[in-house]
Scaffold this motif. Structure first.
Motif, PDB file in Angstrom:
ATOM      1  N   SER A  88       0.730  -1.287  -0.147  1.00 15.79           N
ATOM      2  CA  SER A  88      -0.051   0.125  -0.087  1.00 15.79           C
ATOM      3  C   SER A  88       0.935   1.425  -0.019  1.00 15.79           C
ATOM      4  N   GLY A  89       2.200   1.188  -0.038  1.00 21.32           N
ATOM      5  CA  GLY A  89       2.898   2.347  -0.020  1.00 21.32           C
ATOM      6  C   GLY A  89       3.225   2.962  -1.373  1.00 21.32           C
ATOM      7  N   ARG A  90       3.681   4.182  -1.236  1.00 20.84           N
ATOM      8  CA  ARG A  90       4.009   4.748  -2.677  1.00 20.84           C
ATOM      9  C   ARG A  90       5.188   4.137  -3.308  1.00 20.84           C
ATOM     10  N   LYS A  91       5.149   4.067  -4.697  1.00 13.60           N
ATOM     11  CA  LYS A  91       5.917   3.296  -5.430  1.00 13.60           C
ATOM     12  C   LYS A  91       7.467   3.720  -5.569  1.00 13.60           C
ATOM     13  N   PHE A  92       8.310   2.826  -5.142  1.00 17.33           N
ATOM     14  CA  PHE A  92       9.851   3.120  -4.688  1.00 17.33           C
ATOM     15  C   PHE A  92      10.276   3.127  -6.362  1.00 17.33           C
ATOM     16  N   ASN A  93      11.220   4.334  -6.132  1.00 13.86           N
ATOM     17  CA  ASN A  93      11.902   4.443  -7.629  1.00 13.86           C
ATOM     18  C   ASN A  93      13.199   5.127  -7.404  1.00 13.86           C
ATOM     19  N   GLN A  94      13.921   5.346  -8.605  1.00  8.03           N
ATOM     20  CA  GLN A  94      15.292   5.671  -8.353  1.00  8.03           C
ATOM     21  C   GLN A  94      15.472   6.934  -7.639  1.00  8.03           C
ATOM     22  N   GLY A  95      14.408   7.729  -7.614  1.00 13.20           N
ATOM     23  CA  GLY A  95      14.337   9.251  -7.158  1.00 13.20           C
ATOM     24  C   GLY A  95      14.290   9.047  -5.540  1.00 13.20           C
ATOM     25  N   ILE A  96      13.478   8.163  -5.327  1.00 12.88           N
ATOM     26  CA  ILE A  96      13.384   7.841  -3.652  1.00 12.88           C
ATOM     27  C   ILE A  96      14.498   7.123  -3.058  1.00 12.88           C
ATOM     28  N   ALA A  97      15.325   6.565  -4.081  1.00 14.79           N
ATOM     29  CA  ALA A  97      16.525   5.694  -3.483  1.00 14.79           C
ATOM     30  C   ALA A  97      17.585   7.108  -3.275  1.00 14.79           C
ATOM     31  N   ARG A  98      17.436   8.009  -4.103  1.00 14.01           N
ATOM     32  CA  ARG A  98      18.449   9.085  -4.076  1.00 14.01           C
ATOM     33  C   ARG A  98      18.080   9.780  -2.918  1.00 14.01           C
ATOM     34  N   GLU A  99      16.818  10.222  -2.713  1.00 14.39           N
ATOM     35  CA  GLU A  99      16.380  10.693  -1.439  1.00 14.39           C
ATOM     36  C   GLU A  99      16.753   9.983  -0.112  1.00 14.39           C
ATOM     37  N   LEU A 100      16.486   8.635  -0.068  1.00 16.25           N
ATOM     38  CA  LEU A 100      16.899   7.804   1.043  1.00 16.25           C
ATOM     39  C   LEU A 100      18.401   7.995   1.379  1.00 16.25           C
ATOM     40  N   ALA A 101      19.186   7.771   0.383  1.00 17.10           N
ATOM     41  CA  ALA A 101      20.796   7.796   0.449  1.00 17.10           C
ATOM     42  C   ALA A 101      21.153   9.042   1.340  1.00 17.10           C
ATOM     43  N   GLN A 102      20.422  10.115   1.354  1.00 16.02           N
ATOM     44  CA  GLN A 102      20.916  11.164   2.001  1.00 16.02           C
ATOM     45  C   GLN A 102      20.718  11.345   3.509  1.00 16.02           C
ATOM     46  N   VAL A 103      19.630  10.245   4.080  1.00 20.38           N
ATOM     47  CA  VAL A 103      19.439  10.203   5.491  1.00 20.38           C
ATOM     48  C   VAL A 103      20.433   9.455   6.240  1.00 20.38           C
ATOM     49  N   GLU A 104      20.584  10.071   7.407  1.00 26.55           N
ATOM     50  CA  GLU A 104      21.576   9.458   8.337  1.00 26.55           C
ATOM     51  C   GLU A 104      21.342   7.932   8.768  1.00 26.55           C
ATOM     52  N   HIS A 105      20.097   7.869   9.173  1.00 21.97           N
ATOM     53  CA  HIS A 105      19.486   6.490   9.683  1.00 21.97           C
ATOM     54  C   HIS A 105      18.028   6.224   9.259  1.00 21.97           C
ATOM     55  N   LEU A 106      18.161   4.947   8.540  1.00 27.42           N
ATOM     56  CA  LEU A 106      16.877   4.332   7.922  1.00 27.42           C
ATOM     57  C   LEU A 106      16.449   3.342   8.847  1.00 27.42           C
ATOM     58  N   LEU A 107      15.154   3.319   9.256  1.00 28.98           N
ATOM     59  CA  LEU A 107      14.576   2.175   9.904  1.00 28.98           C
ATOM     60  C   LEU A 107      13.314   1.626   8.953  1.00 28.98           C
ATOM     61  N   LEU A 108      13.790   0.332   8.498  1.00 30.44           N
ATOM     62  CA  LEU A 108      12.746  -0.264   7.727  1.00 30.44           C
ATOM     63  C   LEU A 108      11.926  -1.350   8.448  1.00 30.44           C
ATOM     64  N   VAL A 109      10.483  -1.111   8.473  1.00 30.61           N
ATOM     65  CA  VAL A 109       9.638  -2.087   9.050  1.00 30.61           C
ATOM     66  C   VAL A 109       9.037  -2.749   8.192  1.00 30.61           C
ATOM     67  N   THR A 110       9.187  -4.315   8.130  1.00 31.46           N
ATOM     68  CA  THR A 110       8.720  -5.153   7.081  1.00 31.46           C
ATOM     69  C   THR A 110       7.347  -5.693   7.416  1.00 31.46           C
ATOM     70  N   GLY A 111       6.338  -5.708   6.732  1.00 32.04           N
ATOM     71  CA  GLY A 111       5.052  -6.015   7.022  1.00 32.04           C
ATOM     72  C   GLY A 111       4.955  -7.569   6.781  1.00 32.04           C
ATOM     73  N   HIS A 112       3.579  -7.986   6.988  1.00 29.10           N
ATOM     74  CA  HIS A 112       3.546  -9.492   6.764  1.00 29.10           C
ATOM     75  C   HIS A 112       1.925  -9.651   6.966  1.00 29.10           C
ATOM     76  N   TYR A 113       1.543 -10.720   6.586  1.00 30.18           N
ATOM     77  CA  TYR A 113       0.036 -11.094   6.969  1.00 30.18           C
ATOM     78  C   TYR A 113      -0.875  -9.957   5.888  1.00 30.18           C
ATOM     79  N   GLU A 114      -1.961  -9.524   6.479  1.00 27.90           N
ATOM     80  CA  GLU A 114      -2.814  -8.884   5.839  1.00 27.90           C
ATOM     81  C   GLU A 114      -2.350  -7.185   5.964  1.00 27.90           C
ATOM     82  N   GLY A 115      -1.411  -7.031   6.856  1.00 24.32           N
ATOM     83  CA  GLY A 115      -1.214  -5.724   7.139  1.00 24.32           C
ATOM     84  C   GLY A 115      -1.040  -5.183   8.434  1.00 24.32           C
ATOM     85  N   PHE A 116      -0.727  -3.810   8.636  1.00 20.87           N
ATOM     86  CA  PHE A 116      -0.256  -3.302   9.745  1.00 20.87           C
ATOM     87  C   PHE A 116      -1.546  -2.605  10.394  1.00 20.87           C
TER      88      PHE A 116
END
Ligand code: JCQ
Length: 222
Positions: A88-116
């Protein structure tokens, strides 16, 4: 050094892909600090319960708020971007990768089942990303895709040679066809212009074929 924490029910899934090749080199070189965390470590019951049935009924299970709130609150700090992985998220692309590469700390929370449980989104998530319009069994593979795309953009991770390669993607077109030796293989010849040494003509041919290929396969990019 960039820090990436991943909150997952399947930390073992990450071992192979992130211990190989360029990502391994980035970690060994101290350019990327990547850590995996088992969501069940933040449960308090004997069965290490992370999910429950949706209020109002319906199929499947939802990730319950308590373990994820405790985990995120213990892992996040100043300058952390908390990102949920889900269809259900916004679609990841190269632009978002570039944006995330600028942040100091990423915390990725992975889903499962039907959702959060929606309160996880409302209170904790700064972003929610999908890697495409299909459904996977859990968010581990999507998280690895994001980590790989971001890590290769960190300064020093790729050689200067390869780093310019994604310019063509950011330019918004598919790559032109490429060939290496031999000039003829099983009767299939490399286009004459590419072996001609005429650099103006080569540039023209490549631009033309990048456009043809993009029009054929990815008209949405044009
Ligand atoms: C991510 N594209 C597909 C599946 C629920 C609520 O979180 C969920 C996460 C998943 C796994 O992620 C994907 C996905 N991007 O399927 C169901």
């Amino acid at each position: 050094m960039m820090k990436i924490d991943v909150l997952t029910l399947f930390p073992a899934m990450f071992a192979g892909p992130l211990d190989e090749s360029i990502i391994k080199r980035a970690r060994d070189a101290g350019l990327l600090d990547l850590q995996l965390h088992q969501l069940r470590d933040w449960t308090h019951d004997r069965h290490k319960t992370v999910d429950d049935r949706p209020f109002g009924g319906g199929p499947g299970m939802l990730l319950k708020p308590e373990p994820i709130f405790e985990a995120v609150e213990s892992l996040r700090r100043e300058h952390t971007r908390v990102v949920l992985m889900s269809p259900s998220g916004r679609k990841f692309n190269q632009g978002i990768a570039r944006e995330l590469a600028q942040v100091e700390h990423l915390l990725l929370v992975t889903g499962h089942y039907e959702g959060f449980d929606e309160r996880i989104r409302e209170a904790l998530a700064e972003d929610e990303l999908s890697i495409g319009d299909y459904v996977l069994t859990n968010g581990a593979l999507p998280a690895m895709v994001v980590i790989d795309a971001v890590a290769r953009l960190l300064p020093g991770v790729l050689g200067d040679d390869t780093s310019s390669q994604d310019e063509s993607f950011s330019a918004g077109m598919l790559e032109y066809p490429q060939y290496t030796r031999p000039a003829e293989f099983r009767g299939m010849k490399v286009p004459e212009v590419l072996v001609s040494g005429n650099h103006a003509e080569i540039a023209k041919w490549r631009a033309e074929h990048a456009k043809l290929r993009t029009k054929e396969r990815r008209p949405d990019l044009l």
